[in-house]
Design an enzyme around this catalytic site. Structure first.
Site, PDB file in Angstrom:
ATOM      1  N   ASP A   1      34.301  68.321   4.050  1.00 29.29           N
ATOM      2  CA  ASP A   1      34.282  66.919   3.503  1.00 29.29           C
ATOM      3  C   ASP A   1      34.001  65.828   4.885  1.00 29.29           C
ATOM      4  O   ASP A   1      33.876  66.282   6.030  1.00 29.29           O
ATOM      5  CB  ASP A   1      35.799  66.682   3.376  1.00 29.29           C
TER       6      ASP A   1
ATOM      7  N   GLY B   1      44.183  57.315   5.797  1.00 30.92           N
ATOM      8  CA  GLY B   1      45.611  56.959   6.414  1.00 30.92           C
ATOM      9  C   GLY B   1      46.633  56.470   5.659  1.00 30.92           C
ATOM     10  O   GLY B   1      46.592  56.275   4.499  1.00 30.92           O
TER      11      GLY B   1
ATOM     12  N   GLY C   1      41.164  58.467   0.180  1.00 31.86           N
ATOM     13  CA  GLY C   1      42.282  57.754   0.557  1.00 31.86           C
ATOM     14  C   GLY C   1      43.258  57.909  -0.518  1.00 31.86           C
ATOM     15  O   GLY C   1      44.117  56.917  -0.878  1.00 31.86           O
TER      16      GLY C   1
ATOM     17  N   THR D   1      47.120  62.645   3.885  1.00 35.25           N
ATOM     18  CA  THR D   1      48.095  62.073   4.851  1.00 35.25           C
ATOM     19  C   THR D   1      49.573  62.021   4.483  1.00 35.25           C
ATOM     20  O   THR D   1      50.522  62.325   5.469  1.00 35.25           O
ATOM     21  CB  THR D   1      47.763  60.493   5.019  1.00 35.25           C
TER      22      THR D   1
END
Length: 279
Positions: free
Chosen positions: A83, A180, A208, A232
């Protein structure tokens, strides 16, 4: 069973669901992800990102053989994906190691340079039978949560041109998510997702992905997202499970973190597969 990204996303498109794509920078996260996928009997994508080296998490040459071994012996289809490769030489090394899919990330470059370098990545990957994901637009914050400039949403017409001229197998789009932990609720541009989906003939990818509401997951999947990158909050689950506790044996700590991450991955897989058509 080791497969490439095109194979695994064909499954997602046929079922109108999304496949979870999880960063696995160590054996513990690998064990959590693969065991969760096997328990749910669902295909999965495991990922190493170039930034993992910059963060001091692992070296590609160290983690790749373990990822490939775990994928090959798995009872479900597993894609081993490199990635956010920002360096073509790094991507070449990954292909030589055996990754079945790579993402070339030229999102910080000019459109002309992004097109040109993505095409090189596609030509390289073809020699190894590997798939290529690439990105047009920019999510702003980079993988790992570092600053990366302003978010630039993917323009549908440019996305169409990018896919047609480069021959990529999957398109990463910017439409309101970020890498994040979210400090505020993300506002996703659903109409943009639908428009891009109507113009291109390859699966769409959401980066994300962890921390997004279930309702938003269901909406973007309905509108064409077929791969959701997630890490995350899986990692956070593992950390929280062992926080403020005392262990006399290190392996007890490790096992508790693995189990917590596995539980989080199972929930994600269930959500991503909830809208799947019955086979």
């Amino acid at each position: 069973m080791l497969v490439n990204l095109k194979n695994i996303l064909n499954i997602a498109e046929a079922k109108k669901c999304a496949i979870g794509s999880f960063n696995t920078p160590n054996f513990e996260s690998l064990k959590a992800v693969i065991s969760a996928a096997e328990e749910k009997n669902q295909p999965v994508i495991i990922m190493h990102a170039q930034v993992h080296e910059e963060m001091g998490l692992c070296q590609m040459e160290e983690i790749a053989p373990i990822m490939l071994f775990m994928a090959e012996k798995s009872s479900v289809p597993v894609c081993a994906h490199l990635d956010h490769g920002t360096d073509l030489d790094y991507i070449k090394r990954g292909l030589e190691l055996g990754f079945t899919s790579v993402m070339y990330d030229g999102s910080t470059l000019s459109n002309e340079e992004n097109f040109a370098k993505t095409l090189i990545a596609v030509e390289m990957a073809a020699r190894y039978g590997a798939s290529v994901e690439a990105e047009i637009g920019s999510m702003g914050a980079r993988e790992g949560g570092t600053a990366g400039g302003e978010s630039i949403y993917t323009e549908p017409a440019l996305a169409k041109k990018f896919v047609e001229e480069t021959g990529i197998d999957a398109l990463a789009c910017a439409f309101g998510t970020a890498h994040g932990i979210y400090n505020t609720t993300p506002k996703l541009d659903f109409n943009r997702v639908s428009e891009i989906y109507s113009l291109i003939d390859v699966p769409m990818v959401m980066h994300g992905g962890s921390g997004v509401s279930k309702a938003d997951y269901m909406e973007v999947i309905k509108r064409g997202i077929r791969k959701i990158n997630y890490y995350t909050y899986m990692s956070k689950a593992g950390g929280e499970a062992i926080s403020n506790k005392t262990y006399s044996q290190f392996h007890d700590c490790v096992n508790e973190a693995i189990n917590a991450m596995k539980s989080d991955v199972i929930k994600a897989i269930e959500t991503f597969n909830e809208s799947a058509k019955n086979e």
